[in-house]
Design a protein around this motif. Structure first.
Motif, PDB file in Angstrom:
ATOM      1  N   LEU A 261       0.498  -1.298   0.370  1.00  0.00           N
ATOM      2  CA  LEU A 261       0.398  -0.092  -0.161  1.00  0.00           C
ATOM      3  C   LEU A 261       0.663   1.154   0.211  1.00  0.00           C
ATOM      4  O   LEU A 261       0.173   2.417  -0.611  1.00  0.00           O
ATOM      5  N   GLY A 262       1.674   1.359   1.077  1.00  0.00           N
ATOM      6  CA  GLY A 262       2.810   2.519   1.070  1.00  0.00           C
ATOM      7  C   GLY A 262       3.216   2.511  -0.434  1.00  0.00           C
ATOM      8  O   GLY A 262       3.561   3.879  -1.070  1.00  0.00           O
TER       9      GLY A 262
ATOM     10  N   PHE B 140       1.098   4.124  -3.158  1.00  0.00           N
ATOM     11  CA  PHE B 140       0.518   5.512  -2.334  1.00  0.00           C
ATOM     12  C   PHE B 140       1.687   6.661  -3.103  1.00  0.00           C
ATOM     13  O   PHE B 140       1.902   8.010  -3.685  1.00  0.00           O
TER      14      PHE B 140
ATOM     15  N   ALA C 261       1.916  10.527  -3.404  1.00  0.00           N
ATOM     16  CA  ALA C 261       1.339  10.584  -2.576  1.00  0.00           C
ATOM     17  C   ALA C 261       2.260  10.149  -1.219  1.00  0.00           C
ATOM     18  O   ALA C 261       2.433   9.106  -0.764  1.00  0.00           O
ATOM     19  N   TYR C 262       3.515  10.868  -1.025  1.00  0.00           N
ATOM     20  CA  TYR C 262       4.172  10.522  -0.430  1.00  0.00           C
ATOM     21  C   TYR C 262       4.409   9.975   0.881  1.00  0.00           C
ATOM     22  O   TYR C 262       4.868   9.412   1.484  1.00  0.00           O
TER      23      TYR C 262
ATOM     24  N   PRO D 284       1.684   9.709   2.944  1.00  0.00           N
ATOM     25  CA  PRO D 284       1.408   8.694   3.668  1.00  0.00           C
ATOM     26  C   PRO D 284       1.954   7.435   3.252  1.00  0.00           C
ATOM     27  O   PRO D 284       1.940   6.214   4.144  1.00  0.00           O
ATOM     28  N   GLY D 285       2.392   7.394   1.705  1.00  0.00           N
ATOM     29  CA  GLY D 285       3.450   5.810   1.937  1.00  0.00           C
ATOM     30  C   GLY D 285       4.821   5.590   3.007  1.00  0.00           C
ATOM     31  O   GLY D 285       3.978   4.654   2.095  1.00  0.00           O
TER      32      GLY D 285
END
Length: 72
Positions: free
Chosen positions: A26-27, A30, A35-36, A38-39
């Motif tokens: 998931l990271g 992201f 989306a750095y 949250p990743g």
């Protein structure tokens, strides 16, 4: 040889490893979607959960393969 023991179902394999791979996946998803923050948080949670499992189960894993497990 020790890789198979530490990642066995009795030590840090199974659900913990699945959770780590899920969060890391998931990271990276992201990160690909730009989306750095949250990743990086998802990747950090995945890596830290596996690392914490390695630290906390170090003695138990060693004892389970040497036959010195204590039962209460």
């Amino acid at each position: 040889m020790w890789h198979s023991r530490i990642l066995s179902r009795h030590c840090c394999g199974g659900p913990v490893l699945a959770m780590t791979l899920l969060f890391a996946g998931l990271g990276f998803l992201f990160l690909l979607l730009s989306a750095y923050v949250p990743g990086l948080v998802f990747i950090a949670v995945g890596v830290l959960s596996e690392g914490l499992c390695f630290i906390l189960s170090r003695t138990r894993c060693r004892q389970s393969y040497t036959g010195q497990l204590r039962t209460r």
